[in-house]
Write a protein that holds these residues in place. Structure first.
Motif, PDB file in Angstrom:
ATOM      1  N   GLU A 121      44.805  39.173  28.342  1.00 27.46           N
ATOM      2  CA  GLU A 121      44.878  39.873  29.628  1.00 27.46           C
ATOM      3  C   GLU A 121      45.226  41.346  29.432  1.00 27.46           C
ATOM      4  O   GLU A 121      44.725  42.209  30.171  1.00 27.46           O
ATOM      5  N   ALA A 122      46.065  41.643  28.448  1.00 31.71           N
ATOM      6  CA  ALA A 122      46.379  43.047  28.163  1.00 31.71           C
ATOM      7  C   ALA A 122      45.138  43.787  27.672  1.00 31.71           C
ATOM      8  O   ALA A 122      44.872  44.932  28.082  1.00 31.71           O
ATOM      9  N   ALA A 123      44.356  43.141  26.794  1.00 36.21           N
ATOM     10  CA  ALA A 123      43.113  43.759  26.323  1.00 36.21           C
ATOM     11  C   ALA A 123      42.124  43.947  27.473  1.00 36.21           C
ATOM     12  O   ALA A 123      41.404  44.950  27.537  1.00 36.21           O
ATOM     13  N   ALA A 124      42.090  42.984  28.397  1.00 36.16           N
ATOM     14  CA  ALA A 124      41.180  43.079  29.541  1.00 36.16           C
ATOM     15  C   ALA A 124      41.541  44.244  30.447  1.00 36.16           C
ATOM     16  O   ALA A 124      40.654  44.940  30.971  1.00 36.16           O
ATOM     17  N   VAL A 125      42.847  44.464  30.640  1.00 35.48           N
ATOM     18  CA  VAL A 125      43.279  45.602  31.471  1.00 35.48           C
ATOM     19  C   VAL A 125      42.791  46.910  30.855  1.00 35.48           C
ATOM     20  O   VAL A 125      42.259  47.789  31.550  1.00 35.48           O
ATOM     21  N   ASP A 126      42.953  47.049  29.546  1.00 38.78           N
ATOM     22  CA  ASP A 126      42.484  48.268  28.881  1.00 38.78           C
ATOM     23  C   ASP A 126      40.970  48.428  29.017  1.00 38.78           C
ATOM     24  O   ASP A 126      40.471  49.537  29.278  1.00 38.78           O
TER      25      ASP A 126
END
Length: 284
Positions: A50-55
């Motif tokens: 999810e952190a990678a998706a936000v970026d």
């Protein structure tokens, strides 16, 4: 004597039932402790995706706009086994409430768990019914069956139409088990960028977005199945514990009744002996 014998037989049956319930309660507790470790690890995996998706979506918001609308599909994860009270009834009530809030008349449903699917036998919205896991080790095989079902369902859609996937399940929390609704990978365009430059991609943004969403869904499914199974086992543990307490109370009452009957029998035996002794004295 026959009345006391019936009480003893009843007590014996209650003690056997109590032993079975204790074993089931202990198994549920052991499974809960194991799932706690599984959940902690899987949560970290989902959070990293999810952190990678936000970026990614912060710098490539157009990747979601090309996906368009899809067919709403709801995965409802219930229990495979019983002895967990109103677990499935409350789950269905929560799902129906969510459908009303979103004004969904006929969403497609995929039901997981034998006890849940039995309650949806004649529901026309159900597209597929799957067996659920009974222990954590069975989750991967259940997910394989689920992915095959989703693939078949996707092939039946019109070209360009994808599945809008929503997961409904019960989750254990500090406040007790609750109904949780997950909409995998619903990116928001309002996230502020954490980095000055966009991530470097080896694929087109739209292709990467599709793969990222698939990976997030697969990881999230592991987490929600573990969470659902943990909530089920916690509910079963509580249900078994309450049943054992009721049996202990009933057993204690029966023991007192049995003691009272035994005292009555002893009193009657003493009276018979005394009457017999008096009768012998009169004969002499």
């Amino acid at each position: 004597m026959s009345r006391r014998r019936e009480l003893e037989d009843h007590l014996h049956a209650l003690r056997e039932i109590s032993g079975i319930l204790r074993a089931m309660r202990n198994l549920a507790l052991m499974e809960t402790q194991k799932l706690t470790r599984f959940l902690a690890t899987q949560r970290r995996v989902v959070e990293s995706i999810e952190a990678a998706a936000v970026d990614f979506f912060t710098f490539y918001p157009e990747a979601t706009r090309h996906m368009g609308k899809g067919t709403p599909v709801f995965l409802i994860i219930g229990s495979e086994r019983g002895f967990c009270g109103d677990y499935n009834e409350r789950l269905l009530d929560g799902a129906e409430q969510h459908f009303k809030e979103r004004a969904l008349q006929q969403p497609l449903l995929i039901a997981v768990g034998r006890k849940l699917t039995a309650k949806l036998d004649h529901d026309p919205r159900v597209e597929a019914s799957l067996a659920g896991p009974t222990v954590a080790e069975e989750v991967p095989s259940v997910l394989i069956s689920l992915m095959e079902t989703l693939r078949d369902l996707q092939t039946r859609q019109k070209p360009g139409i994808h599945l809008e996937f929503t997961i409904v399940h019960r989750s254990a929390s500090a406040e007790g088990d609750q109904i949780h609704v997950h909409e995998p990978m619903k990116p928001s365009p309002h996230h502020s960028a954490r980095f000055a430059y966009p991530p470097l991609l080896n694929q087109a943004p739209f292709t990467f977005a599709k793969d990222l969403i698939d990976q997030h869904l697969f990881s999230l499914l592991h987490e929600v199945f573990y969470s659902s199974l943990m909530a089920e086992n916690l509910r079963r543990f509580q249900h078994m514990d309450q049943a054992i307490h009721r049996l202990e109370k009933e057993t204690a009452e029966l023991v007192l009744s049995g003691n009272a009957l035994r005292q009555e029998e002893i009193t009657e035996e003493i009276e018979v002996i005394m009457l017999s002794a008096e009768a012998l004295k009169k004969q002499w």
